[in-house]
Design a protein around this motif. Structure first.
Motif, PDB file in Angstrom:
ATOM      1  N   SER A  39       0.829  -1.214   0.000  1.00  0.00           N
ATOM      2  CA  SER A  39       0.000   0.000   0.000  1.00  0.00           C
ATOM      3  C   SER A  39       0.862   1.262   0.000  1.00  0.00           C
ATOM      4  N   SER A  40       2.135   1.117  -0.311  1.00  0.00           N
ATOM      5  CA  SER A  40       3.086   2.238  -0.302  1.00  0.00           C
ATOM      6  C   SER A  40       3.126   2.929   1.058  1.00  0.00           C
ATOM      7  N   GLY A  41       3.010   2.140   2.113  1.00  0.00           N
ATOM      8  CA  GLY A  41       3.133   2.674   3.465  1.00  0.00           C
ATOM      9  C   GLY A  41       1.873   3.273   4.054  1.00  0.00           C
ATOM     10  N   THR A  42       0.731   3.130   3.373  1.00  0.00           N
ATOM     11  CA  THR A  42      -0.508   3.698   3.927  1.00  0.00           C
ATOM     12  C   THR A  42      -1.331   2.670   4.691  1.00  0.00           C
ATOM     13  N   GLY A  43      -1.100   1.387   4.451  1.00  0.00           N
ATOM     14  CA  GLY A  43      -1.813   0.338   5.176  1.00  0.00           C
ATOM     15  C   GLY A  43      -1.259   0.203   6.582  1.00  0.00           C
ATOM     16  N   ASP A  44      -2.111  -0.193   7.524  1.00  0.00           N
ATOM     17  CA  ASP A  44      -1.673  -0.210   8.918  1.00  0.00           C
ATOM     18  C   ASP A  44      -2.291  -1.388   9.681  1.00  0.00           C
ATOM     19  N   TYR A  45      -1.669  -1.721  10.769  1.00  0.00           N
ATOM     20  CA  TYR A  45      -2.192  -2.671  11.743  1.00  0.00           C
ATOM     21  C   TYR A  45      -3.234  -1.911  12.552  1.00  0.00           C
ATOM     22  N   LEU A  46      -4.492  -2.381  12.544  1.00  0.00           N
ATOM     23  CA  LEU A  46      -5.580  -1.661  13.198  1.00  0.00           C
ATOM     24  C   LEU A  46      -6.111  -2.344  14.451  1.00  0.00           C
ATOM     25  N   GLY A  47      -5.763  -3.603  14.659  1.00  0.00           N
ATOM     26  CA  GLY A  47      -6.274  -4.247  15.856  1.00  0.00           C
ATOM     27  C   GLY A  47      -6.207  -5.757  15.821  1.00  0.00           C
ATOM     28  N   GLU A  48      -7.054  -6.365  16.654  1.00  0.00           N
ATOM     29  CA  GLU A  48      -7.030  -7.806  16.870  1.00  0.00           C
ATOM     30  C   GLU A  48      -8.445  -8.373  16.816  1.00  0.00           C
ATOM     31  N   TRP A  49      -8.540  -9.656  16.482  1.00  0.00           N
ATOM     32  CA  TRP A  49      -9.809 -10.379  16.577  1.00  0.00           C
ATOM     33  C   TRP A  49      -9.531 -11.761  17.123  1.00  0.00           C
ATOM     34  N   HIS A  50     -10.515 -12.325  17.824  1.00  0.00           N
ATOM     35  CA  HIS A  50     -10.445 -13.717  18.254  1.00  0.00           C
ATOM     36  C   HIS A  50     -11.852 -14.202  18.576  1.00  0.00           C
ATOM     37  N   THR A  51     -11.978 -15.504  18.715  1.00  0.00           N
ATOM     38  CA  THR A  51     -13.285 -16.099  18.980  1.00  0.00           C
ATOM     39  C   THR A  51     -13.452 -16.413  20.465  1.00  0.00           C
ATOM     40  N   HIS A  52     -14.708 -16.538  20.862  1.00  0.00           N
ATOM     41  CA  HIS A  52     -15.089 -17.053  22.181  1.00  0.00           C
ATOM     42  C   HIS A  52     -16.193 -18.077  21.957  1.00  0.00           C
ATOM     43  N   PRO A  53     -16.261 -19.110  22.762  1.00  0.00           N
ATOM     44  CA  PRO A  53     -17.294 -20.137  22.588  1.00  0.00           C
ATOM     45  C   PRO A  53     -18.623 -19.734  23.235  1.00  0.00           C
ATOM     46  N   GLN A  54     -19.105 -18.548  22.895  1.00  0.00           N
ATOM     47  CA  GLN A  54     -20.351 -18.018  23.443  1.00  0.00           C
ATOM     48  C   GLN A  54     -21.241 -17.552  22.306  1.00  0.00           C
ATOM     49  N   VAL A  55     -22.545 -17.598  22.533  1.00  0.00           N
ATOM     50  CA  VAL A  55     -23.488 -17.082  21.537  1.00  0.00           C
ATOM     51  C   VAL A  55     -23.290 -15.584  21.380  1.00  0.00           C
ATOM     52  N   HIS A  56     -23.324 -14.856  22.495  1.00  0.00           N
ATOM     53  CA  HIS A  56     -23.127 -13.404  22.501  1.00  0.00           C
ATOM     54  C   HIS A  56     -21.872 -13.119  23.329  1.00  0.00           C
ATOM     55  N   PRO A  57     -20.723 -12.999  22.691  1.00  0.00           N
ATOM     56  CA  PRO A  57     -19.460 -12.885  23.420  1.00  0.00           C
ATOM     57  C   PRO A  57     -19.273 -11.508  24.062  1.00  0.00           C
ATOM     58  N   ALA A  58     -18.387 -11.494  25.027  1.00  0.00           N
ATOM     59  CA  ALA A  58     -17.928 -10.262  25.665  1.00  0.00           C
ATOM     60  C   ALA A  58     -16.447 -10.452  25.964  1.00  0.00           C
ATOM     61  N   PRO A  59     -15.681  -9.383  26.004  1.00  0.00           N
ATOM     62  CA  PRO A  59     -14.255  -9.528  26.310  1.00  0.00           C
ATOM     63  C   PRO A  59     -14.043 -10.049  27.727  1.00  0.00           C
ATOM     64  N   SER A  60     -13.054 -10.904  27.869  1.00  0.00           N
ATOM     65  CA  SER A  60     -12.677 -11.396  29.195  1.00  0.00           C
ATOM     66  C   SER A  60     -11.754 -10.378  29.859  1.00  0.00           C
ATOM     67  N   ASP A  61     -11.495 -10.575  31.141  1.00  0.00           N
ATOM     68  CA  ASP A  61     -10.537  -9.709  31.832  1.00  0.00           C
ATOM     69  C   ASP A  61      -9.161  -9.813  31.170  1.00  0.00           C
ATOM     70  N   THR A  62      -8.793 -11.025  30.745  1.00  0.00           N
ATOM     71  CA  THR A  62      -7.515 -11.225  30.047  1.00  0.00           C
ATOM     72  C   THR A  62      -7.484 -10.414  28.758  1.00  0.00           C
ATOM     73  N   ASP A  63      -8.577 -10.422  27.996  1.00  0.00           N
ATOM     74  CA  ASP A  63      -8.644  -9.629  26.761  1.00  0.00           C
ATOM     75  C   ASP A  63      -8.391  -8.159  27.060  1.00  0.00           C
ATOM     76  N   LEU A  64      -9.083  -7.632  28.058  1.00  0.00           N
ATOM     77  CA  LEU A  64      -8.954  -6.209  28.388  1.00  0.00           C
ATOM     78  C   LEU A  64      -7.542  -5.839  28.805  1.00  0.00           C
ATOM     79  N   VAL A  65      -6.892  -6.705  29.572  1.00  0.00           N
ATOM     80  CA  VAL A  65      -5.503  -6.460  29.985  1.00  0.00           C
ATOM     81  C   VAL A  65      -4.590  -6.431  28.761  1.00  0.00           C
ATOM     82  N   GLU A  66      -4.743  -7.419  27.857  1.00  0.00           N
ATOM     83  CA  GLU A  66      -3.895  -7.481  26.666  1.00  0.00           C
ATOM     84  C   GLU A  66      -4.134  -6.286  25.742  1.00  0.00           C
ATOM     85  N   TRP A  67      -5.382  -5.897  25.579  1.00  0.00           N
ATOM     86  CA  TRP A  67      -5.699  -4.760  24.716  1.00  0.00           C
ATOM     87  C   TRP A  67      -5.120  -3.468  25.274  1.00  0.00           C
TER      88      TRP A  67
END
Length: 134
Positions: A68-96
């Motif tokens: 992208s000639s240096g315009t593309g960027d790392y914007l974040g993270e994604w991962h799965t949880h084994p829940q119907v309606h997921p929410a971040p865990s305490d571990t997720d929040l610490v890592e983020w």
């Protein structure tokens, strides 16, 4: 991109958590996620955890930036949880918060993919708040 990551949701009883990084472009206050990496053989995953290794994901981010000639960027993270309606865990929040406190703090996107819905958050200045996906 959303369909790609939804393909990793943990529908099976033994399905491990999966994850990757989100790549795209920063346009002022807006983040445009256009790509996501998928799990690699170097990542560590179990039914209730995912640890992303740099190998594979970092190479994809560097390729995105280079092509992208240096315009593309790392914007974040994604991962799965084994829940119907997921929410971040305490571990997720610490890592983020560690990501947000990096050497060049910027707004970031975080996704937690459940079996039916996706939790989306935007983080900046050490705080992650839930947002609606567009």
């Amino acid at each position: 991109m959303v369909e790609l990551i939804r393909g990793f949701c943990q529908r099976g009883i033994d399905a491990p958590e999966s994850g990757g990084v989100l790549l795209g472009y920063r346009r002022g206050a807006h983040l445009h996620v256009t790509k996501a990496t998928t799990p690699t053989i170097h990542d560590r995953c179990s039914r209730t955890s995912f640890e992303r290794a740099a190998e594979g994901h970092q190479a994809a981010a560097l390729e995105h930036w280079s092509s992208s000639s240096g315009t593309g960027d790392y914007l974040g993270e994604w991962h799965t949880h084994p829940q119907v309606h997921p929410a971040p865990s305490d571990t997720d929040l610490v890592e983020w918060k560690k990501i947000l406190a990096g050497p060049n703090p910027q707004k970031m996107v975080f996704l937690v993919v459940g079996t039916q819905t996706i939790w989306a958050g935007v983080g900046s200045a050490g705080v992650v708040r839930q947002v609606q996906l567009e």
